[in-house]
Design a protein around this motif. Structure first.
Motif, PDB file in Angstrom:
ATOM      1  N   PRO A   1      11.306  13.298   3.440  1.00  0.00           N
ATOM      2  CA  PRO A   1      10.555  13.137   5.005  1.00  0.00           C
ATOM      3  C   PRO A   1       9.670  14.432   5.450  1.00  0.00           C
ATOM      4  O   PRO A   1       8.703  13.497   5.943  1.00  0.00           O
ATOM      5  N   GLY A   2      10.336  15.524   5.676  1.00  0.00           N
ATOM      6  CA  GLY A   2       9.799  16.606   6.107  1.00  0.00           C
ATOM      7  C   GLY A   2       8.136  16.352   5.230  1.00  0.00           C
ATOM      8  O   GLY A   2       7.481  17.288   5.622  1.00  0.00           O
ATOM      9  N   ILE A   3       8.459  16.727   3.929  1.00  0.00           N
ATOM     10  CA  ILE A   3       6.898  16.637   3.443  1.00  0.00           C
ATOM     11  C   ILE A   3       6.192  16.247   3.564  1.00  0.00           C
ATOM     12  O   ILE A   3       4.954  16.294   3.705  1.00  0.00           O
ATOM     13  N   PHE A   4       6.319  14.887   3.064  1.00  0.00           N
ATOM     14  CA  PHE A   4       5.361  13.181   4.010  1.00  0.00           C
ATOM     15  C   PHE A   4       5.273  13.774   5.642  1.00  0.00           C
ATOM     16  O   PHE A   4       3.966  13.102   5.869  1.00  0.00           O
ATOM     17  N   HIS A   5       6.275  14.352   6.518  1.00  0.00           N
ATOM     18  CA  HIS A   5       5.860  14.071   8.081  1.00  0.00           C
ATOM     19  C   HIS A   5       4.579  15.892   7.787  1.00  0.00           C
ATOM     20  O   HIS A   5       3.735  15.816   8.591  1.00  0.00           O
ATOM     21  N   THR A   6       4.875  16.590   6.682  1.00  0.00           N
ATOM     22  CA  THR A   6       3.984  18.141   7.291  1.00  0.00           C
ATOM     23  C   THR A   6       1.988  17.730   6.195  1.00  0.00           C
ATOM     24  O   THR A   6       1.565  17.970   7.420  1.00  0.00           O
ATOM     25  N   LYS A   7       2.409  16.436   5.412  1.00  0.00           N
ATOM     26  CA  LYS A   7       0.640  15.901   5.037  1.00  0.00           C
ATOM     27  C   LYS A   7       0.517  15.148   6.182  1.00  0.00           C
ATOM     28  O   LYS A   7      -1.111  15.796   6.122  1.00  0.00           O
ATOM     29  N   ALA A   8       1.049  14.181   6.690  1.00  0.00           N
ATOM     30  CA  ALA A   8       0.438  13.665   8.126  1.00  0.00           C
ATOM     31  C   ALA A   8      -0.390  15.021   8.933  1.00  0.00           C
ATOM     32  O   ALA A   8      -1.672  14.458   9.447  1.00  0.00           O
ATOM     33  N   LEU A   9       0.737  15.344   9.276  1.00  0.00           N
ATOM     34  CA  LEU A   9       0.404  16.919  10.106  1.00  0.00           C
ATOM     35  C   LEU A   9      -1.452  17.825   9.606  1.00  0.00           C
ATOM     36  O   LEU A   9      -1.951  18.069   9.981  1.00  0.00           O
TER      37      LEU A   9
ATOM     38  N   GLY B   1       0.902  -1.245   0.015  1.00  0.00           N
ATOM     39  CA  GLY B   1       0.122   0.339  -0.073  1.00  0.00           C
ATOM     40  C   GLY B   1       0.829   1.272  -0.061  1.00  0.00           C
ATOM     41  O   GLY B   1       0.181   2.644  -0.688  1.00  0.00           O
ATOM     42  N   ALA B   2       2.078   0.915   0.995  1.00  0.00           N
ATOM     43  CA  ALA B   2       3.324   2.307   0.997  1.00  0.00           C
ATOM     44  C   ALA B   2       3.299   2.733  -0.554  1.00  0.00           C
ATOM     45  O   ALA B   2       3.304   4.138  -0.879  1.00  0.00           O
TER      46      ALA B   2
ATOM     47  N   ARG C   1       7.242   7.978   7.367  1.00  0.00           N
ATOM     48  CA  ARG C   1       7.926   6.768   7.545  1.00  0.00           C
ATOM     49  C   ARG C   1       7.504   6.270   6.269  1.00  0.00           C
ATOM     50  O   ARG C   1       8.512   5.684   5.792  1.00  0.00           O
ATOM     51  N   ARG C   2       6.828   5.842   7.019  1.00  0.00           N
ATOM     52  CA  ARG C   2       6.008   5.360   5.613  1.00  0.00           C
ATOM     53  C   ARG C   2       5.732   5.919   4.260  1.00  0.00           C
ATOM     54  O   ARG C   2       6.782   4.804   3.720  1.00  0.00           O
ATOM     55  N   LEU C   3       5.254   7.242   4.191  1.00  0.00           N
ATOM     56  CA  LEU C   3       5.218   7.199   2.827  1.00  0.00           C
ATOM     57  C   LEU C   3       6.593   7.889   2.670  1.00  0.00           C
ATOM     58  O   LEU C   3       7.344   7.373   1.032  1.00  0.00           O
ATOM     59  N   SER C   4       7.478   7.986   3.051  1.00  0.00           N
ATOM     60  CA  SER C   4       8.865   8.632   2.737  1.00  0.00           C
ATOM     61  C   SER C   4       9.794   7.810   1.718  1.00  0.00           C
ATOM     62  O   SER C   4      10.724   7.424   1.707  1.00  0.00           O
ATOM     63  N   GLY C   5       9.831   6.462   2.875  1.00  0.00           N
ATOM     64  CA  GLY C   5      10.353   5.233   3.054  1.00  0.00           C
ATOM     65  C   GLY C   5       9.995   4.589   1.684  1.00  0.00           C
ATOM     66  O   GLY C   5      11.291   4.189   0.963  1.00  0.00           O
TER      67      GLY C   5
END
Length: 460
Positions: A356-364, A229-230, A378-382
């Motif tokens: 990783p910063g982009i996907f963390h920001t999306k999570a927020l 899924g990731a 982590r899931r999407l950046s990896g």
């Protein structure tokens, strides 16, 4: 296709497998995690370093291949283009191999596989060998490009978000240094009137050493597994492809110029192989050393800002290269090319930190907090790193093909540099429009429903 992410740990498989790993827990990180992560980083860098050397081996070997080999400049650019292409393509499966085999185990395997192209090149490297044979053996060297993807995916799992820019920059920079190191080794061998087989003979035992050290000192993390899924989510996310485009401009430039610099000096400025070798290593060396600086600056000031200003610098350096090429000024050309290498290395660090910063920001932006946001990131950046690394490396293919066409059409690399200048301008505009423009706060999530009004990627 699958992609690495964290998941509940299965029963222990014994050996060097770590069952519980939570680098975002500051107590765990200080007491246990940091020491283990840095040890794995060190030996990951060693294997990746040699992988880069073998991948860019043919940038050196073509300098040994004089008229007696019967290859034209166009043949040599085609050869290095195809080596770069294989290195880009294999980055995708190498990314996912970490979760299948374990980071330590795959490092052992991928390091050992480097023996194949090295021994093959040792066997065929002599006048009289056909171009098709050189091309086939050169394609084998492309597997060295895959070591970057597996190493970055592995190290990404070991470090907390606040340390990823530094760790990924150091990991990538240490690997990138494999390019100037093999060029320096070639310089010493050419200067001592040695042949290409001497260079190849040096690297065979080094490959074995890297594999053994990985077996002795590295670890696998059990709760890293492949997440179908990731991979699908990353492939569907526009930021994966935007960052791939930007990474073409930074890493694609670095690897493409690493293959092409020596050939441009010999074909356009009439330098001998020894004269070219004296300067070709400088650019990749400085570009590699500064990559961790790019990551650290991105940690401090935001990767998007550093990347934007970096493209301005790359555009200016390329404009100077065009002028130097037209005026046939070797000194100015060499200095500008080295500056361009340095900027490509700096941008390598800042662009990879952004992921990783982009996907963390999306999570927020989705309303996630704390560990839930970190896990999403982590899931999407990896998952995206392998795709971004692979597409970015294709820039090296484009650079060598552009030089090939430019020399066929104009007898120099000037036409290629004009194309590169236009591309860097496009990268600047994309960086500004997507990550730094004021209105990004309202619209840069994949869909409007995912975004909060205050969502901004300026600090990624």
């Amino acid at each position: 296709m699958t992609a690495p992410s964290t998941a509940p740990a299965p029963p222990s498989r014994g050996g060097r497998w770590i069952q519980q790993w939570d680098p975002e827990d500051e107590t765990f990180w200080k007491e246990t995690g940091e020491k283990v992560a840095k040890r794995n980083l060190l030996f990951s860098v060693l294997s990746e370093h040699i992988g880069f050397s073998i991948w860019t081996l043919w940038s050196v070997l073509v300098l040994f291949m004089g008229p007696e080999y019967g290859l034209t400049p166009a043949d040599k650019f085609m050869l290095t283009s195809m080596v770069t292409l294989v290195g880009a393509v294999v980055r995708v499966p190498y990314t996912f191999a970490v979760a299948i085999f374990g980071g330590r185990n795959w490092t052992i395997i991928s390091a050992s596989l480097l023996l194949v192209p090295t021994v093959a090149a040792f066997t065929v490297m002599k006048p009289g060998t056909s171009f098709n044979t050189f091309l086939l053996v050169g394609l084998l060297a492309g597997i060295g490009g895959g070591n970057f993807a597996s190493s970055m995916t592995n190290i990404n799992a070991f470090f907390p978000l606040r340390k990823k820019g530094w760790a990924l920059g150091l990991n990538a920079g240490g690997g990138n240094i494999g390019v100037p190191v093999i060029q320096l080794a070639a310089l010493a061998i050419i200067g001592a009137s040695g042949g290409p087989r001497v260079l190849l003979g040096i690297y065979i035992p080094l490959i074995l050493v890297a594999a053994v050290l990985a077996a002795v000192f590295m670890d696998n993390i059990e709760n890293v597994k492949n997440d179908t899924g990731a991979a699908k989510d990353a492939a569907k996310d526009g930021h994966t492809w935007i960052m791939s485009f930007l990474y073409i401009g930074t890493f694609g430039s670095f690897i493409g110029y690493s293959f092409a610099f020596g050939q441009v000096l010999t074909n356009q400025f009439g330098r001998t192989p020894l004269e070219a070798a004296y300067v070709t290593f400088i650019g990749p060396l400085l570009g590699s050393l500064i990559r961790p600086v790019g990551g650290a600056l991105a940690d401090k000031y935001g990767g998007a800002k550093i990347t934007l200003y970096n493209y301005v610098g790359m555009g200016v350096a390329t404009a100077v290269l065009i002028a130097a090429s037209m005026q046939k000024s070797l000194g100015l050309f060499t200095v500008a090319f080295v500056v361009l290498f340095v900027l490509s290395g700096l941008g390598n660090g800042s662009t990879f930190k952004m992921i990783p910063g982009i996907f963390h920001t999306k999570a927020l932006g989705k309303g996630l907090e704390g560990e839930a946001a970190a896990a999403y990131g982590r899931r999407l950046s990896g998952a995206s790193m392998g795709l971004i690394g692979a597409v970015g490396a294709l820039g090296g293919v484009g650079i060598n093909l552009a030089f090939r066409q430019s020399f066929l059409s104009y007898g120099s690399g000037t036409g290629a540099f004009v194309a590169f200048l236009a591309f860097y301008a496009a990268c600047f505009l994309v960086t500004w429009a997507v990550y730094l423009r004021r209105s990004a706060a309202q619209g840069q999530a994949t869909t409007a429903s995912e975004a909060k009004p205050q969502l901004s990627y300026a600090e990624v």
